[in-house]
Motif scaffolding. Structure first.
Motif, PDB file in Angstrom:
ATOM      1  N   ILE A  13      47.532 -42.779 -16.082  1.00  0.00           N
ATOM      2  CA  ILE A  13      48.133 -42.010 -17.173  1.00  0.00           C
ATOM      3  C   ILE A  13      48.402 -40.574 -16.738  1.00  0.00           C
ATOM      4  CG2 ILE A  13      47.711 -41.099 -19.491  1.00  0.00           C
ATOM      5  CD1 ILE A  13      46.111 -43.672 -20.044  1.00  0.00           C
ATOM      6  N   ALA A  14      47.469 -39.985 -15.982  1.00  0.00           N
ATOM      7  CA  ALA A  14      47.673 -38.620 -15.496  1.00  0.00           C
ATOM      8  C   ALA A  14      48.883 -38.535 -14.582  1.00  0.00           C
ATOM      9  CB  ALA A  14      46.420 -38.133 -14.768  1.00  0.00           C
ATOM     10  N   ALA A  15      49.044 -39.508 -13.698  1.00  0.00           N
ATOM     11  CA  ALA A  15      50.221 -39.522 -12.814  1.00  0.00           C
ATOM     12  C   ALA A  15      51.502 -39.670 -13.622  1.00  0.00           C
ATOM     13  CB  ALA A  15      50.093 -40.654 -11.797  1.00  0.00           C
ATOM     14  N   MET A  16      51.476 -40.504 -14.656  1.00  0.00           N
ATOM     15  CA  MET A  16      52.649 -40.654 -15.506  1.00  0.00           C
ATOM     16  C   MET A  16      52.971 -39.333 -16.201  1.00  0.00           C
ATOM     17  SD  MET A  16      53.333 -43.497 -18.490  1.00  0.00           S
ATOM     18  CE  MET A  16      51.928 -42.938 -19.471  1.00  0.00           C
ATOM     19  N   GLY A  17      51.939 -38.602 -16.662  1.00  0.00           N
ATOM     20  CA  GLY A  17      52.173 -37.299 -17.275  1.00  0.00           C
ATOM     21  C   GLY A  17      52.784 -36.306 -16.315  1.00  0.00           C
ATOM     22  N   ALA A  18      52.309 -36.290 -15.061  1.00  0.00           N
ATOM     23  CA  ALA A  18      52.883 -35.379 -14.066  1.00  0.00           C
ATOM     24  C   ALA A  18      54.353 -35.711 -13.801  1.00  0.00           C
ATOM     25  CB  ALA A  18      52.081 -35.462 -12.766  1.00  0.00           C
ATOM     26  N   LEU A  61      52.551 -32.731 -20.276  1.00  0.00           N
ATOM     27  CA  LEU A  61      51.396 -31.879 -19.970  1.00  0.00           C
ATOM     28  C   LEU A  61      50.122 -32.446 -20.569  1.00  0.00           C
ATOM     29  CD1 LEU A  61      50.294 -29.177 -18.825  1.00  0.00           C
ATOM     30  CD2 LEU A  61      50.801 -28.167 -21.046  1.00  0.00           C
ATOM     31  N   GLU A  62      50.186 -32.922 -21.798  1.00  0.00           N
ATOM     32  CA  GLU A  62      48.991 -33.478 -22.426  1.00  0.00           C
ATOM     33  C   GLU A  62      48.595 -34.801 -21.802  1.00  0.00           C
ATOM     34  OE1 GLU A  62      47.071 -31.760 -24.530  1.00  0.00           O
ATOM     35  OE2 GLU A  62      48.523 -30.202 -24.024  1.00  0.00           O
ATOM     36  N   LEU A  63      49.573 -35.636 -21.449  1.00  0.00           N
ATOM     37  CA  LEU A  63      49.245 -36.879 -20.752  1.00  0.00           C
ATOM     38  C   LEU A  63      48.568 -36.607 -19.412  1.00  0.00           C
ATOM     39  CD1 LEU A  63      52.391 -39.124 -21.366  1.00  0.00           C
ATOM     40  CD2 LEU A  63      50.084 -39.505 -22.223  1.00  0.00           C
ATOM     41  N   LEU A 104      39.693 -24.085 -22.003  1.00  0.00           N
ATOM     42  CA  LEU A 104      40.744 -23.226 -21.458  1.00  0.00           C
ATOM     43  C   LEU A 104      42.089 -23.953 -21.404  1.00  0.00           C
ATOM     44  CD1 LEU A 104      38.758 -21.487 -18.575  1.00  0.00           C
ATOM     45  CD2 LEU A 104      39.369 -20.540 -20.797  1.00  0.00           C
ATOM     46  N   GLY A 105      42.058 -25.240 -21.065  1.00  0.00           N
ATOM     47  CA  GLY A 105      43.297 -25.999 -21.036  1.00  0.00           C
ATOM     48  C   GLY A 105      43.916 -26.154 -22.413  1.00  0.00           C
ATOM     49  N   SER A 106      43.076 -26.349 -23.427  1.00  0.00           N
ATOM     50  CA  SER A 106      43.596 -26.441 -24.793  1.00  0.00           C
ATOM     51  C   SER A 106      44.210 -25.121 -25.236  1.00  0.00           C
ATOM     52  CB  SER A 106      42.470 -26.852 -25.748  1.00  0.00           C
ATOM     53  OG  SER A 106      41.924 -28.110 -25.383  1.00  0.00           O
ATOM     54  N   LEU A 107      43.582 -24.029 -24.852  1.00  0.00           N
ATOM     55  CA  LEU A 107      44.141 -22.713 -25.179  1.00  0.00           C
ATOM     56  C   LEU A 107      45.498 -22.515 -24.512  1.00  0.00           C
ATOM     57  CD1 LEU A 107      43.889 -19.888 -26.422  1.00  0.00           C
ATOM     58  CD2 LEU A 107      42.625 -19.184 -24.370  1.00  0.00           C
ATOM     59  N   ALA A 108      45.603 -22.906 -23.236  1.00  0.00           N
ATOM     60  CA  ALA A 108      46.880 -22.783 -22.528  1.00  0.00           C
ATOM     61  C   ALA A 108      47.954 -23.645 -23.187  1.00  0.00           C
ATOM     62  CB  ALA A 108      46.709 -23.175 -21.062  1.00  0.00           C
ATOM     63  N   LYS A 116      48.899 -29.528  -9.786  1.00  0.00           N
ATOM     64  CA  LYS A 116      49.848 -28.629  -9.121  1.00  0.00           C
ATOM     65  C   LYS A 116      51.255 -29.203  -9.081  1.00  0.00           C
ATOM     66  CE  LYS A 116      47.192 -25.417  -6.404  1.00  0.00           C
ATOM     67  NZ  LYS A 116      46.105 -25.441  -7.380  1.00  0.00           N
ATOM     68  N   VAL A 117      51.398 -30.473  -8.790  1.00  0.00           N
ATOM     69  CA  VAL A 117      52.746 -31.032  -8.701  1.00  0.00           C
ATOM     70  C   VAL A 117      53.390 -31.074 -10.087  1.00  0.00           C
ATOM     71  CG1 VAL A 117      52.071 -33.452  -8.947  1.00  0.00           C
ATOM     72  CG2 VAL A 117      54.126 -32.871  -7.674  1.00  0.00           C
ATOM     73  N   GLY A 118      52.603 -31.323 -11.132  1.00  0.00           N
ATOM     74  CA  GLY A 118      53.162 -31.297 -12.475  1.00  0.00           C
ATOM     75  C   GLY A 118      53.613 -29.906 -12.875  1.00  0.00           C
ATOM     76  N   ALA A 119      52.758 -28.908 -12.614  1.00  0.00           N
ATOM     77  CA  ALA A 119      53.083 -27.533 -13.003  1.00  0.00           C
ATOM     78  C   ALA A 119      54.280 -26.998 -12.232  1.00  0.00           C
ATOM     79  CB  ALA A 119      51.863 -26.639 -12.790  1.00  0.00           C
ATOM     80  N   PHE A 120      54.286 -27.162 -10.917  1.00  0.00           N
ATOM     81  CA  PHE A 120      55.374 -26.592 -10.124  1.00  0.00           C
ATOM     82  C   PHE A 120      56.656 -27.415 -10.236  1.00  0.00           C
ATOM     83  CE2 PHE A 120      51.844 -24.303  -8.228  1.00  0.00           C
ATOM     84  CZ  PHE A 120      52.387 -23.042  -8.087  1.00  0.00           C
ATOM     85  N   GLY A 121      56.539 -28.717 -10.486  1.00  0.00           N
ATOM     86  CA  GLY A 121      57.741 -29.488 -10.767  1.00  0.00           C
ATOM     87  C   GLY A 121      58.420 -29.021 -12.044  1.00  0.00           C
ATOM     88  N   ALA A 122      57.615 -28.714 -13.074  1.00  0.00           N
ATOM     89  CA  ALA A 122      58.177 -28.174 -14.315  1.00  0.00           C
ATOM     90  C   ALA A 122      58.761 -26.786 -14.100  1.00  0.00           C
ATOM     91  CB  ALA A 122      57.097 -28.141 -15.394  1.00  0.00           C
ATOM     92  N   LEU A 123      58.092 -25.959 -13.298  1.00  0.00           N
ATOM     93  CA  LEU A 123      58.622 -24.621 -13.015  1.00  0.00           C
ATOM     94  C   LEU A 123      59.965 -24.698 -12.297  1.00  0.00           C
ATOM     95  CD1 LEU A 123      55.421 -22.649 -11.911  1.00  0.00           C
ATOM     96  CD2 LEU A 123      56.870 -22.165 -13.887  1.00  0.00           C
ATOM     97  N   MET A 124      60.129 -25.674 -11.409  1.00  0.00           N
ATOM     98  CA  MET A 124      61.416 -25.826 -10.729  1.00  0.00           C
ATOM     99  C   MET A 124      62.525 -26.141 -11.722  1.00  0.00           C
ATOM    100  SD  MET A 124      60.314 -27.970  -7.322  1.00  0.00           S
ATOM    101  CE  MET A 124      61.959 -27.958  -6.616  1.00  0.00           C
ATOM    102  N   GLN A 125      62.224 -26.972 -12.719  1.00  0.00           N
ATOM    103  CA  GLN A 125      63.239 -27.315 -13.710  1.00  0.00           C
ATOM    104  C   GLN A 125      63.551 -26.142 -14.641  1.00  0.00           C
ATOM    105  OE1 GLN A 125      64.823 -29.864 -13.036  1.00  0.00           O
ATOM    106  NE2 GLN A 125      63.818 -31.817 -13.463  1.00  0.00           N
TER     107      GLN A 125
END
Length: 537
Positions: A130-135, A151-153, A181-185, A262-271
């Motif tokens: 599920i985490a990989a699917m979310g990323a 992000l939540e997945l 901290l993640g919920s706050l973000a 990291k791949v989820g965050a930076f992949g989203a930043l690229m988009q």
């Protein structure tokens, strides 16, 4: 009574086209459901034999399917916008999807037949799928609401991973810190999306380019969305959670947690780089320059002060996030956009599997889960030369020592940054990278050149040994022939064709548009084939 079908033939074709593009994600979802069903219905012996096998086969099939889709997308320079603009899928996102699946495959091989502490094994495998699917969804999202869904997945399984050591107070503390901290973000991101919608009237990426974005609400909202992504990527000043979480989480899970986040965050930043840099052309590069420089410096300085091996790698991961952000900054210039995207693809293809393998090797050590000091590794090279050689090569690659792939990952990012005008920041990144060599060498010197302090014992599963050797060969081959990945990434980054929509975008006057295409499309096709409007599906 209305006897018309629920979906018209055209709508069915459009839905089928969209579903075809996300078959790997659907496979991950089905695999997670199958593992949960096996846990609920099968006997304990059957569960032990089949859960890991189902997870591994799911990832392998998804990876092969992604390769087939990439082969279909790349030659024709296609850019699919599926589900009415919610997802954007092209050769570039296909590369990132392949990196995510490949990283997950390596992580599974390192944890094969390994007790996942007191957790039920199905929890680990189902949640990791599920985490990989979310990323992947974060990488492909072209709508901010889909981004927060991905992000939540991704995040919820990672919070659970951090607390999998139910018999450890450190693990419970790590899970609680990460959750709060993640919920706050996430809350900050959602509020930022609301501000963007209030300022622009849309949260779809492509509409942010053309809307009037001189609103202060848009600027504040964009910064808040970036704040959430910077937290997930572990960048300054939002990285304080990572050392504690890395230290408290099970050794075998930390690398996979770090890689997927990291791949989820930076992949989203690229988009999001395009619309955000367009909307904040001066303020955003200045802010991200400060964040990147401080992250590279403080991450490496704090790694120098560490004696705990997991905390050292945690701060090293922070520094690497700074180098990746340097690549995102290089995307602010049209002249270096292709170079920057290619560099980020290459960097991720080498760094993510390296960090997963490094933590996987640490997990083979017996006796001090989460509390390994550098001094404990003294003399390990004489007792376990194969293990020590593999870890040494991984650390040299993280340090950026040629001819390993890590050197070219950093070199490509610095090259793109110089081309975009961030010369001082690129030089600063080179200096901090040189600084990192020292703390990596501390570990290597302890392993090979210091007298043995403790008789270390290892548990080396055969699939894990295979994965370790494969990662080592991968780093050596890419170091000698970096063009194997970089050339493919460069071609994927040079997309200049027309987007193909599933379903097609609504037009004010469809008949007039079709008439114009019928008259002018042949002429345009003869002059500029890459810019020809695509008729039909």
């Amino acid at each position: 009574m209305n006897n018309s079908p629920v979906l018209t033939p055209t709508q069915l074709i459009e839905l089928t086209g969209s579903l075809q593009m996300i078959v790997p994600e659907l496979m991950l979802a089905v695999g997670a459901i199958m593992i949960i069903a096996i846990e609920a219905l099968a006997s304990p012996p059957v569960r032990r034999r089949t859960e890991a096998l189902v997870a591994l086969l799911t990832v392998i099939l998804a990876l092969l399917t992604n390769v087939a889709l990439h082969v279909q997308l790349a030659p024709d320079d296609l850019h699919f916008v599926a589900f009415d603009g919610l997802l954007a899928i092209d050769a570039g996102t296909g590369i990132l999807r392949g990196i995510i699946l490949g990283t997950l495959l390596v992580g599974y091989l390192f944890t094969w037949h390994r007790q996942i502490w007191t957790a039920v094994r199905s929890e680990f495998y189902a949640l990791s799928l599920i985490a990989a699917m979310g990323a992947i969804i974060m990488v492909e999202a072209s709508h901010l609401l889909v981004l927060i869904l991905g992000l939540e997945l991704l995040s919820l399984p990672l919070y659970t991973f951090a607390a999998l050591r139910k018999d450890s107070s450190r693990s419970r503390e790590a899970g609680l810190k990460y959750l709060i901290l993640g919920s706050l973000a996430s809350a900050i991101m959602v509020f930022g999306m609301a501000l963007i919608y209030a300022g622009v009237g849309s949260v779809q990426y492509d509409q942010l380019y053309t809307a009037r974005i001189d609103s202060r609400m848009y600027g504040v909202g964009a910064i808040m969305v970036l704040t959430g992504l910077l937290f997930k990527g572990g960048l300054l000043p939002f990285y304080a959670w990572s050392p504690d979480v890395y230290e408290g989480a099970p050794d075998s899970q930390v690398g996979l947690m770090a890689a997927l986040a990291k791949v989820g965050a930076f992949g989203a930043l690229m988009q999001l780089a395009g619309p955000f840099f367009t909307g904040l052309p001066s303020a955003l590069p200045a802010c991200l320059t400060l964040v990147a420089g401080a992250t590279m410096l403080l991450g490496n300085l704090q790694a120098l002060a560490q004696t705990n091996l997991k905390r050292l790698l945690a701060y090293s991961s922070v520094a690497h996030a700074g180098y990746l952000l340097l690549g995102i900054l290089a995307m602010s210039s049209l002249q270096t956009l292709v170079l920057a995207k290619s560099a980020i693809y290459f960097y991720m293809s080498t760094y993510l599997v390296t960090i997963v393998a490094a933590f996987g090797l640490i997990a083979w050590l017996q006796g001090k889960e989460g509390r390994w000091e550098i001094s404990d590794l003294a003399g390990a090279g004489q007792r376990h030369p194969g293990w020590a050689t593999t870890l040494t090569i991984l650390l040299f690659s993280l340090a950026g020592i040629p001819p390993l792939a890590g050197f070219f990952g950093k070199a490509y990012v610095f090259h793109a940054a110089v081309g975009a005008g961030f010369i001082n920041l690129a030089v600063f990144g080179v200096l901090t990278s040189v600084l990192s060599v020292y703390y990596y060498l501390r570990v290597i010197v302890a392993i090979w050149f210091e007298p043995e302090q403790a008789q270390l014992s290892l548990t080396e599963p055969a699939p894990g040994r295979l994965a370790a050797r494969a990662v080592m060969v991968w780093l050596l081959v890419l170091g000698l022939m970096p063009g194997l990945i970089y050339n493919m990434a460069y071609r994927a980054s040079r997309w200049n064709g027309q987007a193909r929509y599933f379903p097609g975008p609504s037009l004010p006057d469809q008949q007039v548009q079709e008439a114009l295409n019928a008259v002018y499309a042949p002429v345009v096709h003869g002059l500029q084939p890459s810019m020809t409007p695509r008729a039909g599906k």
